[in-house]
Design a protein around this motif. Structure first.
Motif, PDB file in Angstrom:
ATOM      1  N   PRO A  92       0.803  -1.231   0.000  1.00 19.96           N
ATOM      2  CA  PRO A  92       0.000   0.000   0.000  1.00 19.96           C
ATOM      3  C   PRO A  92       0.838   1.283   0.000  1.00 19.96           C
ATOM      4  O   PRO A  92       0.397   2.309  -0.520  1.00 19.96           O
ATOM      5  N   LEU A  93       2.046   1.232   0.574  1.00 25.11           N
ATOM      6  CA  LEU A  93       2.906   2.416   0.640  1.00 25.11           C
ATOM      7  C   LEU A  93       3.948   2.434  -0.473  1.00 25.11           C
ATOM      8  O   LEU A  93       4.932   3.172  -0.392  1.00 25.11           O
ATOM      9  N   ASN A  94       3.730   1.664  -1.513  1.00 21.91           N
ATOM     10  CA  ASN A  94       4.711   1.528  -2.587  1.00 21.91           C
ATOM     11  C   ASN A  94       5.167   2.875  -3.145  1.00 21.91           C
ATOM     12  O   ASN A  94       6.349   3.076  -3.454  1.00 21.91           O
ATOM     13  N   GLY A  95       4.248   3.830  -3.282  1.00 27.33           N
ATOM     14  CA  GLY A  95       4.574   5.120  -3.874  1.00 27.33           C
ATOM     15  C   GLY A  95       5.519   5.964  -3.040  1.00 27.33           C
ATOM     16  O   GLY A  95       6.036   6.979  -3.529  1.00 27.33           O
TER      17      GLY A  95
ATOM     18  N   PHE B  99       8.418   4.994  -2.060  1.00 29.14           N
ATOM     19  CA  PHE B  99       9.790   4.525  -2.243  1.00 29.14           C
ATOM     20  C   PHE B  99      10.263   4.709  -3.676  1.00 29.14           C
ATOM     21  O   PHE B  99       9.479   4.634  -4.625  1.00 29.14           O
ATOM     22  N   THR B 100      11.569   4.931  -3.823  1.00 33.40           N
ATOM     23  CA  THR B 100      12.202   4.901  -5.130  1.00 33.40           C
ATOM     24  C   THR B 100      12.588   3.460  -5.450  1.00 33.40           C
ATOM     25  O   THR B 100      12.607   2.596  -4.560  1.00 33.40           O
ATOM     26  N   ASP B 101      12.938   3.179  -6.703  1.00 32.20           N
ATOM     27  CA  ASP B 101      13.384   1.835  -7.059  1.00 32.20           C
ATOM     28  C   ASP B 101      14.628   1.446  -6.275  1.00 32.20           C
ATOM     29  O   ASP B 101      14.792   0.288  -5.872  1.00 32.20           O
ATOM     30  N   GLU B 102      15.521   2.407  -6.056  1.00 29.51           N
ATOM     31  CA  GLU B 102      16.738   2.124  -5.287  1.00 29.51           C
ATOM     32  C   GLU B 102      16.392   1.729  -3.855  1.00 29.51           C
ATOM     33  O   GLU B 102      16.965   0.779  -3.302  1.00 29.51           O
ATOM     34  N   GLN B 103      15.441   2.428  -3.252  1.00 22.05           N
ATOM     35  CA  GLN B 103      15.019   2.091  -1.891  1.00 22.05           C
ATOM     36  C   GLN B 103      14.319   0.734  -1.846  1.00 22.05           C
ATOM     37  O   GLN B 103      14.520  -0.048  -0.911  1.00 22.05           O
ATOM     38  N   ARG B 104      13.496   0.451  -2.852  1.00 26.70           N
ATOM     39  CA  ARG B 104      12.807  -0.846  -2.896  1.00 26.70           C
ATOM     40  C   ARG B 104      13.822  -1.985  -2.945  1.00 26.70           C
ATOM     41  O   ARG B 104      13.667  -2.999  -2.261  1.00 26.70           O
ATOM     42  N   LEU B 105      14.846  -1.821  -3.766  1.00 25.74           N
ATOM     43  CA  LEU B 105      15.870  -2.857  -3.886  1.00 25.74           C
ATOM     44  C   LEU B 105      16.630  -3.024  -2.576  1.00 25.74           C
ATOM     45  O   LEU B 105      16.870  -4.149  -2.130  1.00 25.74           O
TER      46      LEU B 105
ATOM     47  N   VAL C  97       5.982  -1.515   7.050  1.00 25.46           N
ATOM     48  CA  VAL C  97       5.871  -1.801   5.618  1.00 25.46           C
ATOM     49  C   VAL C  97       5.570  -3.290   5.484  1.00 25.46           C
ATOM     50  O   VAL C  97       6.442  -4.140   5.632  1.00 25.46           O
ATOM     51  N   SER C  98       4.308  -3.619   5.217  1.00 17.43           N
ATOM     52  CA  SER C  98       3.854  -5.007   5.313  1.00 17.43           C
ATOM     53  C   SER C  98       4.549  -5.949   4.345  1.00 17.43           C
ATOM     54  O   SER C  98       4.760  -7.125   4.656  1.00 17.43           O
ATOM     55  N   VAL C  99       4.936  -5.455   3.168  1.00 20.29           N
ATOM     56  CA  VAL C  99       5.534  -6.341   2.177  1.00 20.29           C
ATOM     57  C   VAL C  99       6.876  -6.898   2.641  1.00 20.29           C
ATOM     58  O   VAL C  99       7.304  -7.967   2.180  1.00 20.29           O
ATOM     59  N   LEU C 100       7.545  -6.222   3.570  1.00 21.24           N
ATOM     60  CA  LEU C 100       8.839  -6.707   4.034  1.00 21.24           C
ATOM     61  C   LEU C 100       8.698  -8.075   4.709  1.00 21.24           C
ATOM     62  O   LEU C 100       9.565  -8.937   4.580  1.00 21.24           O
ATOM     63  N   GLY C 101       7.588  -8.280   5.417  1.00 24.01           N
ATOM     64  CA  GLY C 101       7.332  -9.581   6.033  1.00 24.01           C
ATOM     65  C   GLY C 101       7.111 -10.668   4.998  1.00 24.01           C
ATOM     66  O   GLY C 101       7.504 -11.827   5.194  1.00 24.01           O
TER      67      GLY C 101
END
Length: 298
Positions: free
Chosen positions: A86-89, A91-97, A228-232
Motif C-alpha cells: 500500500p505504501l509503494n509510492g 519509495f524509489t526503485d533504489e530504496q525498494r531494492l 511496511v507489510s511487504v517486508l514480512g
C-alpha cells in the motif's frame, strides 16, 4: 498480480495464501474455480479484486513460465513484491531494492537461527518443535478469500491440499520438474512461508520486518510512523527458500500454483512478473525455438 490473482498474505488473523470473496458455507471446487476468474494480486501477498470485464492473456505452457521465472535472482523481485505494498509510492526503485535485500537477509537469518537451534530444516518437524498445529484440509471453510495456506494466531497453520495436488500434477508437464528441481515439496514450501509469520509474530519486538518504520506525513509536532507489510512477505519467501533449499525465489509459486486453476490467469501473472523484473515475456510459439536468456540457478 495486479490484474488480479492469489497470495500467501500476512495479517494477524489470518495470515494467508490466496484470496477471493466467499460465502460462509463450505467452499466447493466449483465455487473455487468461479472465484479464480478475476486475476488477483499474487499468491504471497495482499490481493485486491478488480471488478468489470477481466483482461485476457495469451496462454503459455507452464514449463516455459517456470523456466523463465526461475532465472530471476531473488532481489530482482523487488518491484513485483512492492507492487502489492500500500505504501509503494513512498519509495524509489533504489530504496525498494535496498529494503528487499534487507528483508531477504532477515528471513535467511531467522531460518538459519531456527535450523541451528533445533538441528533441522524440515518445516514440518520445525513446526512440531515450535508447538504449531498444522493441518491439511482440502479447501478452506468459511473463507472470505481463496487460500492455498494461512497462519492463524496464535499457533495454527492450514495448508489447503486441493491447490497442492494441482501443483503436483503440473510437475509432469514438459520442462517443469527440471526448472523447479527435485528439491521442491509444495506443501513444505507453503508451510515454511507461513512458519515465518509465526516467528515474526513471536519476535515482533525485535525482528527487523516489524521494527522497520517509515515516517508518514503528520502535522507537527506529531509523528506518524508506519510499518511496511511487504517486508514480512519478502522475508517469508527468503525464510522458506533457505529452509527448503530451492535455488529460486518462492515468488515463482505465484504463477505456478495459479496455473492449476487458470492457465490464462497464470500467464497474466507471468507477463507482469517478467515486465516488473525488466524482462520480455515470451510467447508460446517461442517456447520451442527461443533459448531463455540465462542459465537456471545452480
Amino acid at each position: 498480480m495486479s490484474a488480479d490473482l492469489p497470495q500467501i498474505t500476512q495479517k494477524t488473523a489470518p495470515r494467508s495464501a490466496e484470496p477471493f470473496l466467499e460465502s460462509e458455507h463450505m467452499m466447493t471446487k466449483e465455487r473455487f474455480q468461479e472465484l479464480l476468474k478475476p486475476i488477483a494480486d499474487g499468491l504471497f501477498g495482499k490481493q485486491r479484486t478488480r471488478y468489470g470485464e477481466a483482461p485476457h492473456y495469451t496462454v503459455r505452457p507452464v514449463g516455459m513460465i517456470v523456466e523463465d521465472l526461475c532465472r530471476i535472482p531473488e532481489d530482482e523481485w523487488a518491484r513485483y513484491a512492492f507492487s502489492r505494498e500500500p505504501l509503494n509510492g513512498k519509495f524509489t526503485d533504489e530504496q525498494r531494492l535496498d529494503l528487499t535485500r534487507q528483508a531477504i537477509a532477515c528471513g535467511r537469518e531467522y531460518a538459519e537461527k531456527l535450523a541451528a537451534q533445533y538441528g533441522m530444516r524440515d518445516p514440518e518437524k520445525l513446526a512440531k518443535q515450535l508447538g504449531l498445529n498444522v493441518d491439511y484440509p482440502d479447501m478452506p471453510q468459511n473463507a472470505e478469500r481463496v487460500l492455498f495456506a494461512e497462519f492463524r494466531e496464535p499457533n495454527n497453520i492450514h495448508i489447503y491440499m486441493d491447490g497442492v495436488r494441482k501443483g503436483r500434477a503440473l510437475l509432469s508437464e514438459p520442462g517443469v520438474s527440471h526448472a523447479l528441481t527435485g528439491q521442491l515439496d509444495i506443501a513444505k514450501l507453503l508451510l515454511g512461508h507461513e512458519l515465518f509469520h509465526f516467528v515474526e509474530e513471536k519476535y515482533k519486538k525485535e525482528i527487523w520486518t516489524r521494527t522497520y518504520k517509515i515516517e508518514l506525513w503528520a502535522p507537527k509536532p506529531l509523528h506518524n510512523r508506519s510499518g511496511v507489510s511487504v517486508l514480512g512477505e519478502i522475508a517469508a519467501m527468503s525464510f522458506a527458500k533457505t529452509l527448503t533449499g530451492i535455488p529460486y525465489s518462492p515468488y515463482v509459486m505465484d504463477a505456478f500454483l495459479v496455473y492449476g486453476y487458470s492457465p490464462e490467469a497464470a500467464s497474466g501473472l507471468y507477463e507482469e512478473m517478467m515486465e516488473k523484473t525488466g524482462r520480455t515475456p515470451r510467447l508460446p510459439e517461442a517456447a520451442d525455438t527461443d533459448a531463455a536468456p540465462e542459465a537456471l540457478p545452480e
